[in-house]
Each structure stands twice: as structure tokens, then as C-alpha cells.
Write an enzyme that holds these catalytic residues in place. Sequence first.
Site, PDB file in Angstrom:
ATOM      1  CB  ALA A  50      38.960  38.250  34.359  1.00 39.71           C
ATOM      2  NE  ARG A  91      32.806  39.301  40.514  1.00 41.46           N
ATOM      3  CZ  ARG A  91      33.003  40.234  39.963  1.00 41.46           C
ATOM      4  NH1 ARG A  91      34.531  40.703  40.007  1.00 41.46           N
ATOM      5  NH2 ARG A  91      32.283  40.734  39.286  1.00 41.46           N
ATOM      6  CG  ASP A 255      35.278  39.508  33.114  1.00 39.56           C
ATOM      7  OD1 ASP A 255      35.112  40.489  32.746  1.00 39.56           O
ATOM      8  OD2 ASP A 255      35.757  39.198  34.369  1.00 39.56           O
TER       9      ASP A 255
HETATM   10  O1  MRU Z   1      33.466  43.181  38.032  1.00 35.70           O
HETATM   11  P1  MRU Z   1      34.859  43.474  37.595  1.00 35.70           P
HETATM   12  O2  MRU Z   1      35.381  44.938  37.971  1.00 35.70           O
HETATM   13  O3  MRU Z   1      35.758  42.269  38.004  1.00 35.70           O
HETATM   14  O4  MRU Z   1      34.813  43.290  36.077  1.00 35.70           O
HETATM   15  C1  MRU Z   1      35.934  43.525  35.359  1.00 35.70           C
HETATM   16  C2  MRU Z   1      35.863  43.542  33.801  1.00 35.70           C
HETATM   17  O5  MRU Z   1      34.767  43.318  33.306  1.00 35.70           O
HETATM   18  C3  MRU Z   1      37.088  43.760  33.225  1.00 35.70           C
HETATM   19  O6  MRU Z   1      37.049  44.478  31.788  1.00 35.70           O
HETATM   20  C4  MRU Z   1      37.963  42.238  32.724  1.00 35.70           C
HETATM   21  O7  MRU Z   1      37.850  41.472  33.836  1.00 35.70           O
HETATM   22  C5  MRU Z   1      39.063  42.521  32.112  1.00 35.70           C
HETATM   23  S1  MRU Z   1      40.249  42.827  33.414  1.00 35.70           S
HETATM   24  C6  MRU Z   1      41.825  42.731  32.674  1.00 35.70           C
END
Ligand code: MRU
Length: 364
Positions: A50, A91, A255
Amino acid sequence: MATFIRTVYWEDDAVVFIDQRLLPDQERYVTTRDYREVAAAIKALAIRGAPAIGVAAALGIALGVANSRAVALAGLRREFDDICRTFAMTRPTARNLFWAVERMERCFRLITAPLQSGPAAGGIRTAFPPFLARVKKALIDEAKLIGAEDIRINKQLGTYGQTLIDDGDHILTHCNAGALATAGYGTALGVVRAAAEAGKKIHVYVDETRPVLQGARLTAWEMMREEIPATLITDNMAGFLMKQGRIQKIVVGADRIAVNGDTANKIGTYSVAVLAKVHKIPFYVAAPLSTFDGAVKTGKDIPIEERSPEEVTCCRGAILAPRDIDVYNPAFDVTPGRLIAAFVTEKGLLYPPFRKTIPALLRS
Ligand code: MRU
């Protein structure tokens, strides 16, 4: 020896990012002067996590505007809006993406305010190159600042979070909330890094995190680089390890966090949180304020991204399931706030009742 991992940044009028799809096999940095390539990289998970998505979007918006050929403010404003829309559509779940787009919009509004009204308003329609150059520079500076702030925030969050970790703890984490998921240092892994830097002897269990394997490919890679002791497990092993008493703390990223504490994070997080409750293991969420969404009251209102069936049926070229099998692939789930022991933020630790403590934090 720990080396600082830079995920996405601005250099020589270009955006540079590490292509996370290639890790851990290849460490390849991509340099681009095309904002569409940055947006495509977010969609394809070359840039993911995120906070990293937010930083990349801000840098991408700055890049798009910097390369605009508009000769008047009105034209630049139209292009800016189009570019922001492109990023907002990459996204849906990470709040940080929209937070970053909104911050770039505010920056644009502020720098152009003198020309939007009053006697100078004609400047919107007429050519005014020095002013347009100023707008471009302000947006680049703002995007760079968002990236630098992210690293500072993660370090701050880490110093608060490491107080939750005891010497000798075995910590489970899910997905990758590390340097790669941010501009650098990480949120959940920022807590782990800070605990290690404080001299605590810790060990990390890394959930592999199907289907995209952010744990196996990225968290494992980061832990090895940092020389923080870590053990990789498949997602379905976590419950057994908890039952065996092998896990003392759980720290994950987020997120999007609703006002009542419901938290969207990588698919599988909810299962870990339920298991943690049963085994009475504290479950912590580490996230910057930019992940909290004051407009979303509960987890029911968090948009959950669905990704392609191929992520489930194939893995790095290998076919894992019969062709044409029906597939459901939500990229995130929502952990109810009542399963979360505390949030770790750059402003400190946040305890229940979240319905009260989160709004108070967002107001502060
Ligand atoms: O699909 P992604 O790899 O973007 O998902 C990432 C996550 O779910 C992380 O745990 C979240 O973004 C926190 S990152 C500091």
C-alpha cells in the site's frame, strides 16, 4: 550487513523502481520517463504494497505532468486530471493510493490558486511557461517529499512498535509489509527491523502468502538481506505452529483501515487473526495514518480487489490446476477490529476501543 532497499524513487527526471515480480531471482531496477509505465507496474504488482503504491502514484503523477506539452494552465490541468484518474484506477483497495492522489491534487490546487481567480485568471487560458514550470517543479517536490516522509514515518512507527516485541520472540508475519511494500524500511517489517536494531534476539516466521507469494519471494528475501533469522512456512502451517507455542507475536501491515478498526490486508490475514485469537497470541497491525480511511465506517465498505484466475491456477509458469476450473481470487480480506490487539502508527500505539481511539487519532 543491512543495506537499505530503495523500492521506488525519483532520479534524473525519471521514476526508478525495483521490479518485484522478478524477486528473489533477479534484482532489476527499471527507469522510466513514461507515467503509463508506472501505472502499469502498479497494476501488474511490479510495484506493490500500500505505501509503495501511494509513493509510486505520486511520483508517476509528477512524471506525467513534467512531460506535459501543455502551453497553458487549463491544458495542464486537464492532463493532470487524466493522469490522476489513470493512477486512481490501478488498484482499488489500498487507501494510500487515493491518499497520495488527493495530496497531489491539493498541491496542484495550492500552487495554481493565484491564477484561478482575481486579475491573473486569464493565465489559465494563455501561455505562461515560467508559471507552468513552477507547477511542474512543485509537483515533483511534493512527490519526492511523500517518498522521503514515508521512510521517516516507517522508522518512527518502528520505534513505537518494537516496544511490543520481547527479547526471544518468534514473530509471525503474513505477506510483505517490508521495505519493498513502502518507499523503504517497512511497516510490519519496520517493527521487526527496529526490534533487531534495538538488540533484541528475534526470529520471524514468514507465511509464504499464496497465491502471489509475497512472503516467500519478498519477505524471505528481505529478512535474509538483513540477516534477521527467519523461517518460511506455507500458509496452512501457521495454526499448528501457534498450537505448538512457537509463535509469541503476530505483526502484519494493512491496505485500508476503517474507522472501527476493521482492516483490509492480504488474503489470508483474517485466518491468521482468528487463529491468533484462539491461541491467545497478540495480533498487531502496523500502518501509517495514510492507510486509515476516515470515510469508511466498517470493513463492509472497503472495496476488495479481485485478481485474475491465473494467479491461482499458475505459479511462475507452472500449471497447478485443470484449465478452465472456476476460480475465485480476492486479493485481500478484512480482519474485524475486535481481533486486533493494537495498531502501530507513527503517532504511537492505538488500543481498543478503536471506534473511539481511531477517530481521535485522525483528528489529532
Ligand atoms: O497485493 P499486494 O502485494 O500489494 O498486497 C500487499 C499487502 O497486503 C500488504 O500487507 C499491505 O499493503 C501493507 S504493506 C506495508
